[in-house]
Design a protein around this motif. Structure first.
Motif, PDB file in Angstrom:
ATOM      1  N   VAL A  19      39.221  39.637  49.375  1.00 45.09           N
ATOM      2  CA  VAL A  19      38.904  38.834  49.345  1.00 45.09           C
ATOM      3  C   VAL A  19      37.626  37.724  49.459  1.00 45.09           C
ATOM      4  O   VAL A  19      37.842  36.237  49.218  1.00 45.09           O
ATOM      5  N   ARG A  28      49.603  44.375  46.236  1.00 43.82           N
ATOM      6  CA  ARG A  28      50.392  44.135  44.909  1.00 43.82           C
ATOM      7  C   ARG A  28      48.768  43.945  44.751  1.00 43.82           C
ATOM      8  O   ARG A  28      47.681  45.023  43.955  1.00 43.82           O
ATOM      9  N   ASN A  29      48.351  43.578  45.614  1.00 45.18           N
ATOM     10  CA  ASN A  29      46.535  42.748  45.208  1.00 45.18           C
ATOM     11  C   ASN A  29      45.733  44.105  45.320  1.00 45.18           C
ATOM     12  O   ASN A  29      44.418  44.016  45.069  1.00 45.18           O
ATOM     13  N   LEU A  30      45.806  44.327  46.843  1.00 43.01           N
ATOM     14  CA  LEU A  30      44.637  45.291  46.925  1.00 43.01           C
ATOM     15  C   LEU A  30      44.814  46.424  45.906  1.00 43.01           C
ATOM     16  O   LEU A  30      43.943  46.905  45.938  1.00 43.01           O
ATOM     17  N   VAL A  46      46.308  46.141  37.109  1.00 44.20           N
ATOM     18  CA  VAL A  46      46.546  47.872  38.656  1.00 44.20           C
ATOM     19  C   VAL A  46      46.373  48.460  37.667  1.00 44.20           C
ATOM     20  O   VAL A  46      46.798  48.951  36.549  1.00 44.20           O
ATOM     21  N   ILE A  91      50.616  41.347  49.198  1.00 42.66           N
ATOM     22  CA  ILE A  91      49.499  41.576  49.860  1.00 42.66           C
ATOM     23  C   ILE A  91      49.143  42.994  48.901  1.00 42.66           C
ATOM     24  O   ILE A  91      48.107  43.341  48.193  1.00 42.66           O
ATOM     25  N   LYS A 103      40.626  35.555  43.778  1.00 39.82           N
ATOM     26  CA  LYS A 103      39.858  36.152  42.418  1.00 39.82           C
ATOM     27  C   LYS A 103      40.385  37.337  42.049  1.00 39.82           C
ATOM     28  O   LYS A 103      39.373  38.026  40.408  1.00 39.82           O
ATOM     29  N   LEU A 104      41.649  38.125  42.048  1.00 45.63           N
ATOM     30  CA  LEU A 104      42.171  38.928  41.808  1.00 45.63           C
ATOM     31  C   LEU A 104      42.881  38.805  40.366  1.00 45.63           C
ATOM     32  O   LEU A 104      43.228  39.578  39.805  1.00 45.63           O
ATOM     33  N   PRO A 108      52.651  36.461  56.673  1.00 46.61           N
ATOM     34  CA  PRO A 108      52.615  36.271  55.246  1.00 46.61           C
ATOM     35  C   PRO A 108      51.510  37.276  55.325  1.00 46.61           C
ATOM     36  O   PRO A 108      50.852  37.020  54.157  1.00 46.61           O
ATOM     37  N   ASN A 109      50.615  36.917  56.610  1.00 49.59           N
ATOM     38  CA  ASN A 109      49.208  37.115  56.152  1.00 49.59           C
ATOM     39  C   ASN A 109      48.902  38.231  56.880  1.00 49.59           C
ATOM     40  O   ASN A 109      47.582  37.977  57.905  1.00 49.59           O
ATOM     41  N   MET A 161      44.980  33.921  48.783  1.00 47.66           N
ATOM     42  CA  MET A 161      43.919  34.491  49.542  1.00 47.66           C
ATOM     43  C   MET A 161      43.029  35.257  48.625  1.00 47.66           C
ATOM     44  O   MET A 161      42.065  36.094  48.961  1.00 47.66           O
ATOM     45  N   PHE A 162      43.779  36.136  47.424  1.00 52.85           N
ATOM     46  CA  PHE A 162      42.886  36.886  46.237  1.00 52.85           C
ATOM     47  C   PHE A 162      42.844  35.902  45.641  1.00 52.85           C
ATOM     48  O   PHE A 162      42.946  36.627  44.196  1.00 52.85           O
ATOM     49  N   ASN A 200      48.386  30.228  56.906  1.00 49.57           N
ATOM     50  CA  ASN A 200      48.787  31.582  56.393  1.00 49.57           C
ATOM     51  C   ASN A 200      47.793  31.970  55.034  1.00 49.57           C
ATOM     52  O   ASN A 200      47.478  32.774  54.908  1.00 49.57           O
ATOM     53  N   ASP A 201      46.068  30.941  55.186  1.00 47.26           N
ATOM     54  CA  ASP A 201      45.514  31.175  53.889  1.00 47.26           C
ATOM     55  C   ASP A 201      44.694  32.232  55.009  1.00 47.26           C
ATOM     56  O   ASP A 201      43.159  31.991  54.158  1.00 47.26           O
ATOM     57  N   THR A 202      44.348  31.964  56.067  1.00 41.20           N
ATOM     58  CA  THR A 202      43.010  32.836  56.500  1.00 41.20           C
ATOM     59  C   THR A 202      44.317  34.616  57.029  1.00 41.20           C
ATOM     60  O   THR A 202      45.341  35.512  57.500  1.00 41.20           O
ATOM     61  N   LEU A 203      43.952  36.154  56.415  1.00 41.94           N
ATOM     62  CA  LEU A 203      44.010  37.414  56.729  1.00 41.94           C
ATOM     63  C   LEU A 203      44.011  37.807  57.473  1.00 41.94           C
ATOM     64  O   LEU A 203      42.785  38.127  58.335  1.00 41.94           O
TER      65      LEU A 203
END
Lengths: 356, 356
Positions: B101, B241-243, A10, B239, A4-5, B211-212, A1-2, B179-182
């Motif tokens: 995303v 951690r990515n944000l 961090v 999620i 790209k990142l 999970p999404n 999903m991420f 699960n691959d759609t947030l």
């Protein structure tokens, strides 16, 4: 999903006072924090008063046009409102510019403000750095001609090193850059440099007469409002109109807006802080000379001292409640110390004399 | 230089009080602003006091880990710190998610929170909207199956209309999404909905067991801190951690952090505001019934009244110093009115009675 990142890390900020309290059990009021280039004198008492007076209005969104603040800034720089965009710190203006241009390549000094690289990586840009740590415009020009980056960053004066290009060097450099490359001139510490040496003082009106220059400034340093997150970008109308497309509404708080407005009205307080800054900086220079340590001539509110075994020294300082920035992560055996209040600087220097 | 932005428009916020003062010469304290869903009671007096007490620390950056605030939120939601990210309003958490995303397609209700579309366009996404203005999950599902958007937005309850999905409808819907759609569940007004009807109360712990799913909440509405820009995202650790990779350091102010921390400690004040909100909302419902106007059953702190010639009515109100949101730009002959204090609502209703 991420996906790209996946190559992004961090960001880790400097150790806050709270962490030292938790880790070493030192009382908050005994900690000396000289790691984040905060203005030790804080904002003008008039700013504090004004903010207290509207603290009951925290439920109200600010005037999203930031009309009054832009008017105040326009007066300060002899420009018009349409030349300004307000950001949550000048960092956010950098973010708008980098995300807006979405460059393939960006160019910056070998060691400079970390956010240039962080925002550029977010849009997948390749990061080009000059071999020299400090700003060397011959190197900038050589890489520019070969690589044609879409954004060039000049940090004038440079954080975290403290050196500063002359204004004339900046203008001459911009003349040599094509109009389709954006030159971002970061003036976060300009007030300090301009006070110390008139040759360093940038004429922002002249700067933005170039079609491809964005100047950024902040209330975080000379104005003593680091915690309030207010900065600005200055450029020609077209650049500013484009940056506004990426600005979220209400991007500074109601209290931050009031604080910035009032801070602009008390230039006397700002001048006092800058005067004291350079008076106190001399103590660190005298100490460095006494010990035979090298240092970087600084045009900011911090100084880099080359102290052997800096990691060990930084740890020892931390255990005594003194927080400074260790430069080891940049490959420098050195400390970056924000210039504090007189009593803070005296204590830091006395402690350094003991342990270094 | 900014080719990427050429199809983007600049966001226009609602008219601020300052503008009405400038345009119509009405005194600031005579203006009734019910256009931005601000909490009319403001923050708790304890919050105001706490902020005043640290106003002299505006030069200090906040603890960038936001450790204490995450602890407070973790307690409120029976979760752990690692499930939280702090944003400058929940808007900013939406920005992190959308930019992170970088979806090709996003799906949302026909009329919903404007920032979903604005941030999505910034990354070049195609905007898919359900034919229905309000949330119709059958339509969502049909479009989802056909178009496979990478992000789906559910605004629960929905701004600017006020309707609210049942919690069970939300869970059932999420079960049907790969699960691959947030799925972003925006709970900016959840405190209001949960108070009015237990069936609307989302179990965030359950939500983020998927999970999404990313849940967003804010201090801007029920907690009365709109002007301070503090919101949060809640999701599983990965999620979050990515944000965090897109979060700039110090993204809320030192005073905002203190305000949010103190606001969490005074749930009594929040409850008072919500109780009064629905008591006062009844006045608008009674008025609508009396006049034979339709309205949308609202689970928020605002109500949409279908008043004929809404543009003309909004203008007449404005000239009398009353600011509301005209829904004509959404193709609705209606006004969205934030529920104010008793005396404000009485004045608005009396004025509407005269002019509509």
């Amino acid at each position: 999903m991420f996906e790209k990142l996946k190559d992004l890390k961090v960001y880790e900020a400097g150790k806050p006072i709270e962490l030292v309290v938790r880790e070493f059990g030192i009382k908050p009021n005994e900690i000396i924090k000289l790691a984040s280039n905060e203005n030790p004198y804080g904002p003008s008492p008039k700013v504090i008063e004004a903010v207290k007076n509207i603290a009951h209005l925290m439920h109200r969104y600010p005037d999203d046009s930031f009309f009054e603040l832009k008017e105040g800034l326009a007066k300060k720089f002899s420009l018009e409102d349409k030349n300004f965009i307000i950001g949550a710190g000048s960092d956010q203006v950098l973010e708008f510019a980098i995300h807006g241009v979405a460059p393939k390549k960006v160019l910056m000094a070998g060691i400079t403000f970390a956010m240039y690289e962080i925002y550029s990586k977010q849009v997948g840009a390749e990061i080009l750095k000059t071999p020299s740590s400090m700003h060397n415009l011959d190197e900038f020009l050589e890489i520019y001609k070969k690589e044609k980056p879409e954004i060039i960053f000049l940090c004038v004066p440079n954080n975290p090193l403290g050196e500063c290009l002359d204004a004339d060097e900046v203008y001459d450099f911009i003349e040599k850059i094509d109009n389709d490359t954006l030159v971002i001139v970061d003036g976060a510490y300009q007030e300090f440099a301009a006070y110390k040496d008139a040759k360093k003082a940038l004429d922002v009106k002249r700067l933005i007469s170039y079609p491809n220059v964005l100047y950024t400034g902040t209330f975080s340093k000379a104005y003593g409002l680091g915690g309030m997150r207010v900065g600005y970008g200055i450029a020609n109308e077209e650049i500013i109109r484009n940056l506004h497309k990426l600005r979220p509404p209400f991007n500074i708080t109601t209290l931050s807006l009031k604080a910035a407005l009032e801070a602009l009205k008390d230039e006397e307080w700002v001048r006092m802080g800058i005067e004291n800054n350079f008076k106190e900086m001399q103590k660190y220079i005298d100490f460095a000379r006494e010990k035979g340590f090298n240092y970087i001539d600084s045009f900011t509110n911090f100084i880099v001292l080359y102290i052997p075994q800096s990691t060990e020294i930084a740890d020892k300082l931390l255990k005594r409640g003194i927080i400074v920035r260790n430069m080891a992560s940049y490959g420098f055996d050195a400390l970056r110390i924000t210039i504090g209040k007189p009593e803070e600087n005296d204590k830091v220097i006395n402690t350094l004399r003991e342990i270094s």
